[in-house]
Enzyme design. Sequence first.
Site, mmCIF file in Angstrom:
data_model
loop_
_atom_site.group_PDB
_atom_site.id
_atom_site.type_symbol
_atom_site.label_atom_id
_atom_site.label_comp_id
_atom_site.label_asym_id
_atom_site.label_seq_id
_atom_site.Cartn_x
_atom_site.Cartn_y
_atom_site.Cartn_z
ATOM 1 N N PRO A 1 -1.534 -3.099 -7.623
ATOM 2 C CG PRO A 1 -1.742 -2.803 -9.741
ATOM 3 C CD PRO A 1 -2.390 -3.020 -8.206
ATOM 4 C CG ASN A 2 4.084 -1.718 -9.606
ATOM 5 O OD1 ASN A 2 4.597 -3.338 -10.406
ATOM 6 N ND2 ASN A 2 2.263 -1.828 -10.777
ATOM 7 N NE ARG B 1 12.765 1.118 -9.785
ATOM 8 C CZ ARG B 1 11.763 0.184 -11.097
ATOM 9 N NH1 ARG B 1 12.285 -0.846 -10.994
ATOM 10 N NH2 ARG B 1 12.428 1.387 -12.036
ATOM 11 C CE1 TYR C 1 3.651 6.783 -5.189
ATOM 12 C CE2 TYR C 1 5.893 5.304 -6.730
ATOM 13 C CZ TYR C 1 4.208 5.358 -5.891
ATOM 14 O OH TYR C 1 3.575 5.715 -7.156
ATOM 15 C CG ASN D 1 -3.162 2.069 -1.807
ATOM 16 O OD1 ASN D 1 -2.713 2.337 -3.203
ATOM 17 N ND2 ASN D 1 -1.618 2.801 -1.309
ATOM 18 C CB ALA E 1 -1.948 1.721 -11.141
ATOM 19 C CD GLU F 1 -9.472 5.880 -2.873
ATOM 20 O OE1 GLU F 1 -10.568 6.786 -3.221
ATOM 21 O OE2 GLU F 1 -8.663 6.338 -4.446
ATOM 22 C CG HIS G 1 -4.412 6.760 -3.086
ATOM 23 N ND1 HIS G 1 -4.052 6.087 -4.178
ATOM 24 C CD2 HIS G 1 -5.137 7.204 -3.487
ATOM 25 C CE1 HIS G 1 -4.966 5.451 -4.826
ATOM 26 N NE2 HIS G 1 -5.980 6.194 -3.814
ATOM 27 N NE ARG H 1 2.325 10.856 -8.349
ATOM 28 C CZ ARG H 1 3.095 9.234 -7.910
ATOM 29 N NH1 ARG H 1 1.900 8.887 -7.057
ATOM 30 N NH2 ARG H 1 3.334 9.226 -9.149
#
Length: 152
Positions: A13-14, A21, A26, A77, A80, A101, A103, A110
């Site tokens: 997601p996202n 943004r 990112y 990835n 969330a 995996e 990211h 974070r």
Amino acid sequence: MAIQPSVLVLNGPNLNLLGTREPHIYGSETLDDIEASCQETAARLGLDIDFRQSNHEGELVTWIQEARGEHDAILINAGAYSHTSIAILDALQAVDLPVVEVHLSNIFRREPFRHHSHVSTVARGVICGFGSHGYILALEAVARLIDAPGAA
Ligand code: CA2
């Protein structure tokens, strides 16, 4: 020509918002830019990739289930959902393919809620904190795991 190994590259997601943004976290590349670099890398490594993104947990679960017999490994990835989704964890466990995996950000620098990933508990390895270059590093790791013709 022989059939090349195939890798399912999943984005959660996202991640479709990349490049629009939060570039300080990112990076400024879009998901299309990342797919293009992954396709270039895959060609060099002798891999086929199927690159997808979904904002829906169930759709990601279905794609993972369908990977059996279609793909040789999964690069994911999960965004969330990495931190929350037992459903994605169960699907990755059930499909029984090597999982790597990735990211973009270093999740350990974070917020504490990002420090645990359910995906990591089934992944052969995790790459995080190197931005979009992490996808290239992860593909190189996958190529080695599945003995792709161009693996280093
Ligand atoms: O660092 C990563 O790759 C993450 O998987 C990205 C997820 C985050 O929830 C994970 O903790 C770490 C979020 C992706 C959201 O991407 C956006 C991109 C641009 C603007 C807003 C969100």
